[in-house]
Design an enzyme around this catalytic site. Structure first.
Site, PDB file in Angstrom:
ATOM      1  CG  ASP A  96      -2.150   1.088   1.124  1.00 25.27           C
ATOM      2  OD1 ASP A  96      -1.982   2.073   0.401  1.00 25.27           O
ATOM      3  OD2 ASP A  96      -2.878   0.971   2.048  1.00 25.27           O
TER       4      ASP A  96
ATOM      5  CG  HIS B 178      -7.127   2.135  -5.794  1.00 28.90           C
ATOM      6  ND1 HIS B 178      -7.771   3.141  -5.243  1.00 28.90           N
ATOM      7  CD2 HIS B 178      -5.789   2.426  -4.910  1.00 28.90           C
ATOM      8  CE1 HIS B 178      -7.416   3.892  -4.219  1.00 28.90           C
ATOM      9  NE2 HIS B 178      -6.036   3.497  -4.038  1.00 28.90           N
TER      10      HIS B 178
END
Length: 474
Positions: free
Chosen positions: A279, A382
């Site tokens: 992430d 994303h």
């Protein structure tokens, strides 16, 4: 959540004020073996992550901490011997004291150009807490509170006890890379009669389709971010800050988070979130020429130049969101489906367009297709949608914590991300990117924004000053 990698900093110098070099706000570490410390950046290793040589002198906790913060760093930079010990050369074995570990010895400076906790590498534990001023409390009470808070933060970050009624929770620990960061919410200015000093950038965030906000856990007059690499050190700071509030302010909401502990991985690497994804692969870095421009208010801030009041010079704006991850739904997806949602491989964070030899650092090819002509990085992935080059250059410095608050009434995990991002202008940063994500991000189906806040975080306090003094006494 956006496809941006967390920044890493170099070592700090004890007592030095950051003159524009971001290394002065960084974590200092010592190590007791040859294993590299964990990090959230995949491309570089902190200069502070080096072994340190022995120290000598009187045995005291303060002496030990000071040596770890100064002498140990200098020896580490020179490539000193592995391990760290304290004590005079003539000390007998009975007098030897176990040294602070590399985890506990990390110290971040309080008096720096930008407040600590912004460019500081991710810490293992975190607390986010918002306060509302008490009824009848105004500018005078707020100034006294920020003065108390700043003194407490300075002491605790240096490994010292609080000035008043220290709880001794962290009595045996070193600073453990503790940081305490302070900010002001939109409502603070009306409560203190300082409306004319409220920045335009602090206007409320717009509504987004993924918002299911609990207003009781959103916003607030004052915001405090606490981070440390030890849970007790972080909790000690939280209790001290809460006690310092006294009758001037009351807690509005509190959220507790965590990250991977330093040293948990074989080599420094980008963090993973609770979905198991790497992430944050494209966070802005201090080495980039426009880093300060995108993350911090100019040092000569004024309404006529940057649109920000002078008291915000060297400050930044923090957007704070509690993002619930619908983990049961997410974990029902196949590996390929999960990777298509994100646009990166789950195993190593490499872009789906990169091929078998790609790494996390491989550039993403947004136009590359497979044999059937389908985009390798799906149009709604994303990582594609959140890229700065897909949002007019908009960027944020993401510095989140994960959270897990047990199982809810439906029997599913109440878990996700305490999203914290920093930028010089939230309208150009967070709002621009979130609007784009709102229009078709594949990840939106698996997350829910449950609380929100926007806070003006002034620059760091100079020696002898407290955070926000330019606002409250200007």
């Amino acid at each position: 959540m956006a496809d941006q990698d967390l920044v890493e900093d170099g070592p700090a110098r004890r007592g030095a004020r950051d003159g524009g070099d971001h290394t002065a706000a960084a974590r200092v570490r010592t190590t007791t073996d040859d294993s590299p410390s964990s990090s959230v950046g995949a491309e570089q290793k902190r200069e502070g992550d080096r072994p340190h040589g022995p120290a000598s002198g009187p045995l005291s906790r303060r002496r030990l901490l000071g040596t770890a913060g100064v002498t140990g760093l200098a020896l580490g930079a020179a490539g000193g011997a592995a391990g760290y010990t304290a004590g005079s050369a003539s000390s007998s074995s009975a007098e030897k004291v176990t040294p602070l570990s590399s985890l506990g010895a990390g110290e971040v400076m309080f008096h720096v150009k930008h407040q600590p906790g912004i460019t500081t590498p991710l810490q293992a534990r975190g607390h986010l807490v918002a306060f509302d001023l008490a009824a009848g409390a105004g500018r005078k009470e707020a100034a006294a509170l920020l003065r108390r808070w700043s003194d407490t933060a300075r002491r605790l970050m240096a490994g010292e006890p609080a000035a008043q009624d220290d709880t001794a929770i962290a009595l045996d620990a070193g600073p453990s890379s503790l940081t305490v960061t302070f900010g002001f919410g939109h409502s603070f200015f009306a409560r203190t009669g300082l409306e004319k000093q409220r920045p335009e950038s602090l206007d409320p965030l717009p509504d987004f389709s993924s918002d299911q906000l609990d207003r009781s856990r959103s916003d607030g007059d004052l915001w405090v971010q606490i981070g440390a690499d030890d849970a007790l050190v972080a909790f000690h700071a939280l209790r001290a800050i809460q006690k310092d509030a006294g009758g001037a302010a009351r807690v509005r909401w509190q959220m507790n988070g965590f990250n991977r502990s330093p040293g948990a991985t074989a080599h420094p690497m980008t963090a993973r979130n609770l979905m198991g994804q790497v992430d944050g692969t494209r966070n802005p870095k201090p080495t980039e020429s426009d880093f300060d421009e995108r993350i911090f208010v100019p040092g000569s801030a004024s309404p006529s130049t940057s649109g920000d009041p002078a008291w915000m010079a060297n400050g930044s704006y923090a957007v704070v969101r509690r993002i619930r991850m619908l983990l049961d739904d997410w974990e029902q997806l196949s590996l390929k489906e999960q990777e298509d949602v994100i646009g990166r491989r789950k195993s190593d964070g490499a872009p789906l367009s990169g091929g078998s030899k790609a790494t996390e650092a491989t550039a993403m090819d947004l136009e590359k297709t497979d044999a059937e002509g389908s985009l390798l990085v799906p149009i709604n992935a994303h990582a594609r949608i959140s890229r700065p080059d897909q949002n007019g250059g908009a960027a944020m410095l993401r510095r989140p914590f994960s959270f897990h608050d047990g199982i809810d009434a439906k029997g599913v995990p109440d878990a996700g991300l305490l999203f914290v991002c920093w930028q010089a202008d939230p309208l150009r940063g967070f709002v621009t990117v979130q609007r784009k994500l709102d229009r078709g991000d594949a990840l939106s189906k698996f997350i829910r924004h449950e609380s929100s806040g926007l806070f003006a975080v002034p620059g760091g306090a100079a020696e002898g000053e407290y955070v926000g003094q330019g606002l409250l006494e200007g």
